[in-house]
Design a protein around this motif. Structure first.
Motif, mmCIF file in Angstrom:
data_model
loop_
_atom_site.group_PDB
_atom_site.id
_atom_site.type_symbol
_atom_site.label_atom_id
_atom_site.label_comp_id
_atom_site.label_asym_id
_atom_site.label_seq_id
_atom_site.Cartn_x
_atom_site.Cartn_y
_atom_site.Cartn_z
ATOM 1 N N LEU A 134 0.846 -1.185 0.000
ATOM 2 C CA LEU A 134 0.000 0.000 0.000
ATOM 3 C C LEU A 134 0.884 1.238 0.000
ATOM 4 O O LEU A 134 1.919 1.259 0.674
ATOM 5 C CB LEU A 134 -0.894 0.016 1.243
ATOM 6 N N VAL A 135 0.483 2.250 -0.750
ATOM 7 C CA VAL A 135 1.182 3.543 -0.746
ATOM 8 C C VAL A 135 0.187 4.590 -0.269
ATOM 9 O O VAL A 135 -0.926 4.686 -0.799
ATOM 10 C CB VAL A 135 1.723 3.906 -2.149
ATOM 11 N N GLU A 136 0.591 5.356 0.752
ATOM 12 C CA GLU A 136 -0.272 6.382 1.323
ATOM 13 C C GLU A 136 0.373 7.754 1.200
ATOM 14 O O GLU A 136 1.592 7.884 1.356
ATOM 15 C CB GLU A 136 -0.511 6.115 2.810
ATOM 16 N N LYS A 137 -0.429 8.747 0.940
ATOM 17 C CA LYS A 137 0.047 10.125 0.894
ATOM 18 C C LYS A 137 0.272 10.611 2.323
ATOM 19 O O LYS A 137 -0.608 10.493 3.182
ATOM 20 C CB LYS A 137 -0.983 10.998 0.182
ATOM 21 N N LYS A 138 1.468 11.138 2.590
ATOM 22 C CA LYS A 138 1.841 11.639 3.913
ATOM 23 C C LYS A 138 2.401 13.045 3.773
ATOM 24 O O LYS A 138 2.764 13.481 2.683
ATOM 25 C CB LYS A 138 2.912 10.745 4.551
ATOM 26 N N THR A 139 2.518 13.732 4.882
ATOM 27 C CA THR A 139 3.159 15.039 4.931
ATOM 28 C C THR A 139 4.289 14.972 5.942
ATOM 29 O O THR A 139 4.086 14.516 7.067
ATOM 30 C CB THR A 139 2.148 16.126 5.349
ATOM 31 N N ASN A 140 5.478 15.424 5.550
ATOM 32 C CA ASN A 140 6.603 15.381 6.482
ATOM 33 C C ASN A 140 6.595 16.615 7.385
ATOM 34 O O ASN A 140 5.695 17.449 7.313
ATOM 35 C CB ASN A 140 7.938 15.196 5.744
ATOM 36 N N HIS A 141 7.610 16.729 8.225
ATOM 37 C CA HIS A 141 7.663 17.803 9.214
ATOM 38 C C HIS A 141 7.801 19.206 8.604
ATOM 39 O O HIS A 141 7.544 20.196 9.278
ATOM 40 C CB HIS A 141 8.799 17.546 10.199
ATOM 41 N N THR A 142 8.192 19.291 7.340
ATOM 42 C CA THR A 142 8.298 20.603 6.682
ATOM 43 C C THR A 142 7.096 20.906 5.789
ATOM 44 O O THR A 142 7.076 21.922 5.100
ATOM 45 C CB THR A 142 9.581 20.698 5.828
ATOM 46 N N GLY A 143 6.121 20.007 5.767
ATOM 47 C CA GLY A 143 4.921 20.218 4.971
ATOM 48 C C GLY A 143 4.974 19.651 3.572
ATOM 49 O O GLY A 143 4.026 19.809 2.813
ATOM 50 N N GLN A 144 6.073 19.001 3.210
ATOM 51 C CA GLN A 144 6.180 18.396 1.875
ATOM 52 C C GLN A 144 5.373 17.104 1.811
ATOM 53 O O GLN A 144 5.282 16.355 2.792
ATOM 54 C CB GLN A 144 7.641 18.068 1.551
ATOM 55 N N THR A 145 4.817 16.849 0.650
ATOM 56 C CA THR A 145 4.098 15.599 0.433
ATOM 57 C C THR A 145 5.095 14.493 0.116
ATOM 58 O O THR A 145 5.967 14.656 -0.741
ATOM 59 C CB THR A 145 3.096 15.742 -0.733
ATOM 60 N N ILE A 146 4.974 13.380 0.832
ATOM 61 C CA ILE A 146 5.812 12.201 0.605
ATOM 62 C C ILE A 146 4.905 10.979 0.584
ATOM 63 O O ILE A 146 3.726 11.075 0.904
ATOM 64 C CB ILE A 146 6.909 12.046 1.687
#
Length: 59
Positions: A38-50
């Protein structure tokens, strides 16, 4: 560690999440036999989408 959870805890599967920016981690877990499912859209600590890539290993 895998043998320990299998033998002592009777675990059937191990699951983890590795981020797409962690190339070394993805290669390492794949070498251990983990498979992405599964691949999920996440946001890192700087607000970038990963991408959070969920992986599992049947033990």
């Amino acid at each position: 560690m895998v043998a320990k959870v299998k033998d002592e805890l009777n675990v059937q599967e191990l699951h983890l999440v590795c981020h797409n920016v962690n190339t070394r981690g993805l290669i390492f877990y794949t070498k251990l036999g983990f498979k992405p499912y599964l691949v999920e859209k996440k946001t890192n600590h700087t607000g970038q989408t990963i991408a959070g890539i969920r992986m599992k290993l049947s033990v």
